[in-house]
Design an enzyme around this catalytic site. Sequence first.
Site, PDB file in Angstrom:
ATOM      1  CG  HIS A   1       1.001 -47.879  12.582  1.00  0.00           C
ATOM      2  ND1 HIS A   1       0.796 -47.178  11.414  1.00  0.00           N
ATOM      3  CD2 HIS A   1       0.362 -47.174  13.543  1.00  0.00           C
ATOM      4  CE1 HIS A   1       0.066 -46.097  11.668  1.00  0.00           C
ATOM      5  NE2 HIS A   1      -0.209 -46.067  12.943  1.00  0.00           N
TER       6      HIS A   1
ATOM      7  N   PRO B   1       6.407 -35.923  -2.814  1.00  0.00           N
ATOM      8  CG  PRO B   1       7.243 -37.619  -4.165  1.00  0.00           C
ATOM      9  CD  PRO B   1       6.792 -37.337  -2.772  1.00  0.00           C
TER      10      PRO B   1
ATOM     11  CB  ALA C   1      12.096 -39.277   1.110  1.00  0.00           C
TER      12      ALA C   1
HETATM   13  C1  BV8 Z   1      -7.284 -46.494  16.054  1.00  0.00           C
HETATM   14  C2  BV8 Z   1       0.185 -51.571  10.264  1.00  0.00           C
HETATM   15  C3  BV8 Z   1      -8.450 -46.302  18.097  1.00  0.00           C
HETATM   16  C4  BV8 Z   1      -0.365 -52.788   9.626  1.00  0.00           C
HETATM   17  C5  BV8 Z   1      -1.266 -49.668   9.791  1.00  0.00           C
HETATM   18  C6  BV8 Z   1     -12.430 -42.005  10.370  1.00  0.00           C
HETATM   19  C7  BV8 Z   1     -11.806 -40.834  10.680  1.00  0.00           C
HETATM   20  C8  BV8 Z   1     -10.622 -40.861  11.410  1.00  0.00           C
HETATM   21  C9  BV8 Z   1     -10.047 -42.064  11.835  1.00  0.00           C
HETATM   22  C10 BV8 Z   1     -10.686 -43.210  11.511  1.00  0.00           C
HETATM   23  C11 BV8 Z   1     -11.849 -43.192  10.806  1.00  0.00           C
HETATM   24  N1  BV8 Z   1     -12.233 -44.451  10.647  1.00  0.00           N
HETATM   25  C12 BV8 Z   1     -11.340 -45.272  11.234  1.00  0.00           C
HETATM   26  C13 BV8 Z   1     -10.411 -44.510  11.760  1.00  0.00           C
HETATM   27  C14 BV8 Z   1      -9.299 -44.940  12.466  1.00  0.00           C
HETATM   28  C15 BV8 Z   1      -8.219 -45.519  11.531  1.00  0.00           C
HETATM   29  C16 BV8 Z   1      -7.877 -44.577  10.396  1.00  0.00           C
HETATM   30  O1  BV8 Z   1      -7.207 -43.600  10.565  1.00  0.00           O
HETATM   31  N2  BV8 Z   1      -8.363 -44.959   9.190  1.00  0.00           N
HETATM   32  C17 BV8 Z   1      -8.078 -44.105   8.002  1.00  0.00           C
HETATM   33  C18 BV8 Z   1      -7.840 -45.011   6.801  1.00  0.00           C
HETATM   34  C19 BV8 Z   1      -9.232 -43.164   7.820  1.00  0.00           C
HETATM   35  N3  BV8 Z   1      -7.112 -45.650  12.414  1.00  0.00           N
HETATM   36  C20 BV8 Z   1      -7.035 -46.789  13.118  1.00  0.00           C
HETATM   37  O2  BV8 Z   1      -7.780 -47.743  13.004  1.00  0.00           O
HETATM   38  C21 BV8 Z   1      -5.912 -46.808  14.132  1.00  0.00           C
HETATM   39  N4  BV8 Z   1      -6.376 -47.236  15.398  1.00  0.00           N
HETATM   40  O3  BV8 Z   1      -7.782 -45.478  15.611  1.00  0.00           O
HETATM   41  O4  BV8 Z   1      -7.529 -47.012  17.294  1.00  0.00           O
HETATM   42  C22 BV8 Z   1      -9.662 -47.001  17.875  1.00  0.00           C
HETATM   43  C23 BV8 Z   1      -9.729 -48.249  18.405  1.00  0.00           C
HETATM   44  C24 BV8 Z   1     -10.939 -48.873  18.315  1.00  0.00           C
HETATM   45  C25 BV8 Z   1     -12.001 -48.285  17.568  1.00  0.00           C
HETATM   46  C26 BV8 Z   1     -11.853 -47.035  17.004  1.00  0.00           C
HETATM   47  C27 BV8 Z   1     -10.658 -46.371  17.150  1.00  0.00           C
HETATM   48  C28 BV8 Z   1      -4.812 -47.820  13.698  1.00  0.00           C
HETATM   49  C29 BV8 Z   1      -4.136 -47.316  12.487  1.00  0.00           C
HETATM   50  C30 BV8 Z   1      -2.938 -48.226  12.168  1.00  0.00           C
HETATM   51  C31 BV8 Z   1      -3.283 -49.281  11.161  1.00  0.00           C
HETATM   52  N5  BV8 Z   1      -2.082 -50.014  10.775  1.00  0.00           N
HETATM   53  N6  BV8 Z   1      -0.147 -50.362   9.478  1.00  0.00           N
HETATM   54  C32 BV8 Z   1       0.395 -53.176   8.374  1.00  0.00           C
HETATM   55  O5  BV8 Z   1       1.152 -52.359   7.836  1.00  0.00           O
HETATM   56  O6  BV8 Z   1       0.225 -54.318   7.967  1.00  0.00           O
HETATM   57  S1  BV8 Z   1      -1.637 -48.214   8.919  1.00  0.00           S
HETATM   58  C33 BV8 Z   1      -0.660 -48.273   7.480  1.00  0.00           C
HETATM   59  O7  BV8 Z   1      -1.313 -47.437   6.553  1.00  0.00           O
HETATM   60  C34 BV8 Z   1       0.730 -47.703   7.602  1.00  0.00           C
HETATM   61  O8  BV8 Z   1       1.340 -48.039   8.812  1.00  0.00           O
HETATM   62  C35 BV8 Z   1       0.465 -46.207   7.485  1.00  0.00           C
HETATM   63  O9  BV8 Z   1       0.081 -45.679   8.701  1.00  0.00           O
HETATM   64  C36 BV8 Z   1      -0.738 -46.174   6.588  1.00  0.00           C
HETATM   65  C37 BV8 Z   1      -0.329 -45.834   5.200  1.00  0.00           C
HETATM   66  O10 BV8 Z   1      -0.101 -44.452   5.186  1.00  0.00           O
HETATM   67  P1  BV8 Z   1       1.299 -43.889   4.609  1.00  0.00           P
HETATM   68  O11 BV8 Z   1       2.410 -44.535   5.324  1.00  0.00           O
HETATM   69  O12 BV8 Z   1       1.186 -42.432   4.614  1.00  0.00           O
HETATM   70  O13 BV8 Z   1       1.336 -44.494   3.124  1.00  0.00           O
HETATM   71  P2  BV8 Z   1       0.424 -44.106   1.873  1.00  0.00           P
HETATM   72  O14 BV8 Z   1       0.622 -45.175   0.872  1.00  0.00           O
HETATM   73  O15 BV8 Z   1      -0.946 -43.740   2.300  1.00  0.00           O
HETATM   74  O16 BV8 Z   1       1.100 -42.745   1.339  1.00  0.00           O
HETATM   75  C38 BV8 Z   1       2.425 -42.757   0.901  1.00  0.00           C
HETATM   76  C39 BV8 Z   1       2.809 -41.300   0.727  1.00  0.00           C
HETATM   77  O17 BV8 Z   1       4.183 -41.252   0.342  1.00  0.00           O
HETATM   78  C40 BV8 Z   1       2.010 -40.586  -0.363  1.00  0.00           C
HETATM   79  O18 BV8 Z   1       1.598 -39.310   0.104  1.00  0.00           O
HETATM   80  C41 BV8 Z   1       3.015 -40.440  -1.519  1.00  0.00           C
HETATM   81  O19 BV8 Z   1       2.817 -39.241  -2.245  1.00  0.00           O
HETATM   82  C42 BV8 Z   1       4.331 -40.391  -0.753  1.00  0.00           C
HETATM   83  N7  BV8 Z   1       5.501 -40.852  -1.522  1.00  0.00           N
HETATM   84  C43 BV8 Z   1       5.530 -41.781  -2.504  1.00  0.00           C
HETATM   85  N8  BV8 Z   1       6.831 -41.942  -2.933  1.00  0.00           N
HETATM   86  C44 BV8 Z   1       7.595 -41.104  -2.176  1.00  0.00           C
HETATM   87  C45 BV8 Z   1       6.751 -40.424  -1.259  1.00  0.00           C
HETATM   88  N9  BV8 Z   1       7.204 -39.535  -0.360  1.00  0.00           N
HETATM   89  C46 BV8 Z   1       8.550 -39.281  -0.362  1.00  0.00           C
HETATM   90  N10 BV8 Z   1       9.426 -39.914  -1.195  1.00  0.00           N
HETATM   91  C47 BV8 Z   1       8.988 -40.813  -2.106  1.00  0.00           C
HETATM   92  N11 BV8 Z   1       9.872 -41.417  -2.914  1.00  0.00           N
END
Ligand code: BV8
Length: 243
Positions: free
Chosen positions: A112, A209, A226
Amino acid sequence: MDMSISEVRSVAVLTGAGVSAESGVPTFRGPGGLWHNHRPEDLATPHAFHRDPRLVWEWYDWRRGLIGACQPNAAHHTLTAMESHWDDFVLVTQNVDGLHRLAGSRTVVELHGNLWRMRCTRGCHRAWEDRSVPLTDIPPRCPECGALARPDVVWFGESLPEEALLAALAAARRCQLMLVVGTSALVQPAASLPLAALQSGAYVVEINPQPTPLSDRVHEALREPAAVALPRWWRNWTAEGNR
Ligand code: BV8
């Protein structure tokens, strides 16, 4: 693990915001993910940037300020240590914080993008590193043509860099072991990489977690932070490997 350690020749790792949580980086969905009541999904879009580039840059400036003060933690460092253990080791991250590289990891695939890089929004397609905190100008401009600059990250609705996505998919399909660390596994296509590994017969370990949509598909789930679970898992692995 029904596969002997010696059989593992290639390893892939997928990380998310959780791997940086113990370094002080707010996760997307966890506490602190919100900024001025804006959800990351609302700001990390081409539409939001088009509507108000200053607002989006102020958000990135805030995140750069936060992340700039953070250091890699034991999870990042363990992944760096693991890298030299295999000829084929690929670290795929969704994080744009740059902490894996800061920890010394070399085989990092930034799916990303990276918020310490910027790129021109006009034709010259220049991309450059800028680590200034705070940003001198908001919004920043292209040093070449003066056009508006944007963070060199992938926004929702934008396609991932093809080279990075193909490298990540190939690594997932050829690995015998995949670690999935600190991701809610909700954002596509990154969240499909562990499924590709499972379909190719890899042994998949989840470290988080909290349970995720992947949890009932993986072989092993460590429900701990982690920076605690990964160093211990690696110690056990190397101890067993040397047995
Ligand atoms: C795309 C950069 C093709 C920017 C980011 C419906 C169904 C399926 C897909 C979609 C849909 N609608 C839209 C989509 C596509 C969309 C998507 O998936 N949306 C989701 C929300 C449903 N995806 C996209 O748009 C992607 N592109 O599909 O292109 C396309 C093109 C044109 C038209 C259509 C399709 C692009 C996705 C990338 C977006 N950019 N980041 C920035 O950061 O500024 S995404 C961003 O959010 C991060 O990079 C990361 O990917 C995401 C966050 O997720 P996580 O990293 O997992 O973080 P989160 O907070 O969610 O969870 C943290 C976890 O850690 C938790 O589980 C927690 O329990 C755990 N945790 C906490 N503490 C700890 C721990 N684990 C271990 N140790 C600890 N101490």
